[in-house]
Enzyme design. Structure first.
Site, mmCIF file in Angstrom:
data_model
loop_
_atom_site.group_PDB
_atom_site.id
_atom_site.type_symbol
_atom_site.label_atom_id
_atom_site.label_comp_id
_atom_site.label_asym_id
_atom_site.label_seq_id
_atom_site.Cartn_x
_atom_site.Cartn_y
_atom_site.Cartn_z
ATOM 1 N N TYR A 68 0.834 -1.214 0.000
ATOM 2 C CA TYR A 68 0.000 0.000 0.000
ATOM 3 C C TYR A 68 0.869 1.266 0.000
ATOM 4 C CZ TYR A 68 -3.761 -3.164 1.641
ATOM 5 O OH TYR A 68 -4.669 -4.190 1.796
ATOM 6 N N HIS A 110 0.311 -11.683 2.242
ATOM 7 C CA HIS A 110 -0.779 -10.947 1.584
ATOM 8 C C HIS A 110 -1.652 -11.860 0.697
ATOM 9 C CE1 HIS A 110 -1.703 -6.548 0.254
ATOM 10 N NE2 HIS A 110 -2.793 -7.276 0.203
HETATM 11 N N1 NAP Z 1 -5.952 -8.672 2.065
HETATM 12 C C1 NAP Z 1 -6.347 -8.247 0.891
HETATM 13 O O1 NAP Z 1 -6.036 -8.859 -0.140
HETATM 14 C C2 NAP Z 1 -7.197 -7.026 0.785
HETATM 15 C C3 NAP Z 1 -7.831 -6.709 -0.428
HETATM 16 C C4 NAP Z 1 -8.639 -5.565 -0.464
HETATM 17 C C5 NAP Z 1 -8.797 -4.780 0.678
HETATM 18 N N2 NAP Z 1 -8.161 -5.115 1.834
HETATM 19 C C6 NAP Z 1 -8.313 -4.318 3.071
HETATM 20 O O2 NAP Z 1 -9.665 -3.991 3.243
HETATM 21 C C7 NAP Z 1 -9.803 -2.571 3.332
HETATM 22 C C8 NAP Z 1 -11.129 -2.139 2.748
HETATM 23 O O3 NAP Z 1 -11.076 -2.324 1.365
HETATM 24 P P1 NAP Z 1 -12.276 -1.982 0.419
HETATM 25 O O4 NAP Z 1 -12.009 -2.620 -0.891
HETATM 26 O O5 NAP Z 1 -13.542 -2.348 1.128
HETATM 27 O O6 NAP Z 1 -12.155 -0.430 0.267
HETATM 28 P P2 NAP Z 1 -13.103 0.740 0.797
HETATM 29 O O7 NAP Z 1 -12.346 2.000 0.632
HETATM 30 O O8 NAP Z 1 -13.555 0.397 2.160
HETATM 31 O O9 NAP Z 1 -14.275 0.831 -0.257
HETATM 32 C C9 NAP Z 1 -15.199 -0.192 -0.580
HETATM 33 C C10 NAP Z 1 -16.438 0.398 -1.211
HETATM 34 O O10 NAP Z 1 -17.124 1.165 -0.230
HETATM 35 C C11 NAP Z 1 -17.379 2.462 -0.691
HETATM 36 N N3 NAP Z 1 -17.153 3.375 0.441
HETATM 37 C C12 NAP Z 1 -15.993 3.575 1.107
HETATM 38 N N4 NAP Z 1 -16.162 4.439 2.109
HETATM 39 C C13 NAP Z 1 -17.467 4.806 2.088
HETATM 40 C C14 NAP Z 1 -18.251 5.683 2.871
HETATM 41 N N5 NAP Z 1 -17.725 6.351 3.920
HETATM 42 N N6 NAP Z 1 -19.549 5.834 2.548
HETATM 43 C C15 NAP Z 1 -20.078 5.162 1.509
HETATM 44 N N7 NAP Z 1 -19.376 4.326 0.732
HETATM 45 C C16 NAP Z 1 -18.097 4.146 1.003
HETATM 46 C C17 NAP Z 1 -16.459 2.696 -1.852
HETATM 47 O O11 NAP Z 1 -17.161 3.455 -2.799
HETATM 48 P P3 NAP Z 1 -16.396 4.371 -3.906
HETATM 49 O O12 NAP Z 1 -15.732 3.410 -4.843
HETATM 50 O O13 NAP Z 1 -17.512 5.113 -4.532
HETATM 51 O O14 NAP Z 1 -15.441 5.220 -3.139
HETATM 52 C C18 NAP Z 1 -16.184 1.290 -2.383
HETATM 53 O O15 NAP Z 1 -17.104 0.923 -3.375
HETATM 54 C C19 NAP Z 1 -8.564 -2.015 2.607
HETATM 55 O O16 NAP Z 1 -8.241 -0.717 3.007
HETATM 56 C C20 NAP Z 1 -7.525 -3.024 3.024
HETATM 57 O O17 NAP Z 1 -7.044 -2.696 4.318
HETATM 58 C C21 NAP Z 1 -7.376 -6.225 1.908
#
Ligand code: NAP
Length: 259
Positions: free
Chosen positions: A51, A109
């Site tokens: 990241y 990872h």
């Molecule tokens: N181990 C792994 O392989 C792996 C893979 C992926 C993620 N992760 C971990 O999981 C965490 C979360 O990842 P994530 O993919 O879920 O990313 P995220 O940034 O939490 O976003 C996921 C979705 O939620 C929406 N969103 C985010 N914040 C919001 C809010 N406050 N209000 C409304 N909608 C919101 C985003 O919309 P928009 O697109 O419109 O912004 C996106 O579609 C990452 O930061 C990382 O730490 C780990």
């Protein structure tokens, strides 16, 4: 924010039930965001070598003044460093980057099984933990055969397996496989993987019935027994949300390459 409950893992390990993902938080703004989260009560922070933010996140942890004992700074070992010597080097580099005196939790990872080196990486993490560089070790995106391979090789079971989990991809079988081995499941992308996930009519209908946003409903689904979302999901709600399973395909760790 109310106090976040701790989940009990192997060997006395304790992990907060809710964490902050940081994959898109970098630079001074990223540090400020993580700092705000810690001040609000978050105690599990999820970073990764890939990241490019271990420095920004580590600075927030250091400057927050939150007691180090209750705070779990997580980072992840990239696929390109699975070879034993490189894995050790990467752990040491993560330590340098975050500026902390230990990494609280390090995960592999992705298994990248086509490269066949994840067991070597696991041995390196076991040794780094024995040497005091790391508090807890775990994995991410591991399937049952990957788990059995590393446990069989070393006799050491990961504290947790961080996998994609949301109502569209609930992963019941893999969560059960983790539990059978005494491994906690940590869900990534709990808000759904696509921006459109919250727009599903079924999600909107149930969210409206509870007077909450669709995103809040998706989070409550992840931890139905956790009383921090202000939502009491009924058995009918859970049955209706179970109908979302399979609508979107998640990533497949058997073939996914992340280096
Ligand atoms: N181990 C792994 O392989 C792996 C893979 C992926 C993620 N992760 C971990 O999981 C965490 C979360 O990842 P994530 O993919 O879920 O990313 P995220 O940034 O939490 O976003 C996921 C979705 O939620 C929406 N969103 C985010 N914040 C919001 C809010 N406050 N209000 C409304 N909608 C919101 C985003 O919309 P928009 O697109 O419109 O912004 C996106 O579609 C990452 O930061 C990382 O730490 C780990």
């Amino acid at each position: 924010m109310p106090d976040i409950p701790l989940l009990d893992g192997q060997d006395g390990a304790r992990v907060p039930a809710i964490g902050l993902g940081t994959y898109d938080l970098r630079g001074a703004a990223g540090t400020a965001s993580v700092r705000t989260a810690i001040d609000a009560g978050y105690r599990l922070i999820d970073s990764a070598f890939n990241y490019d933010n271990e420095g920004a996140v580590g600075r927030a942890v250091r400057e927050s003044g939150a007691p180090r004992d209750g705070l779990v700074f997580t980072t992840k070992l990239p696929g390109r460093y699975h070879r034993h010597d490189l894995a050790r080097w990467a752990v040491e580099e993560s330590l340098n980057r975050c500026g902390l005196d230990r990494l609280d939790l390090v995960l592999i990872h992705w298994p990248n099984p086509s490269r066949g080196l994840y067991a070597e990486a696991w041995r390196a993490l076991v040794e780094a933990r024995e040497d005091g560089l790391i508090g807890m070790i775990g994995v991410s995106n591991f399937l049952p055969d990957h788990l059995d391979r590393i446990i069989g090789d070393t006799g050491v079971t990961p504290v947790l397996n961080q996998i994609e989990v949301h109502p569209y991809f609930p992963q019941d079988a893999l969560r059960a496989a983790n539990a059978e081995r005494g491994i906690l499941t940590e869900g990534w992308s709990p808000l759904g993987k696509n921006s459109s996930d919250a727009d599903d009519p079924e999600v909107r209908r149930i969210a409206e019935a509870h007077g909450v946003s669709p995103r809040r409903l998706l989070l409550a689904w992840s931890m139905p027994n956790l009383d921090v979302f202000g939502i009491d999901l009924t058995a009918d709600d859970m049955t209706d949300l179970a109908g979302l399973a399979g609508k979107h395909e998640g990533a497949d760790p058997a073939t996914h390459e992340e280096l």
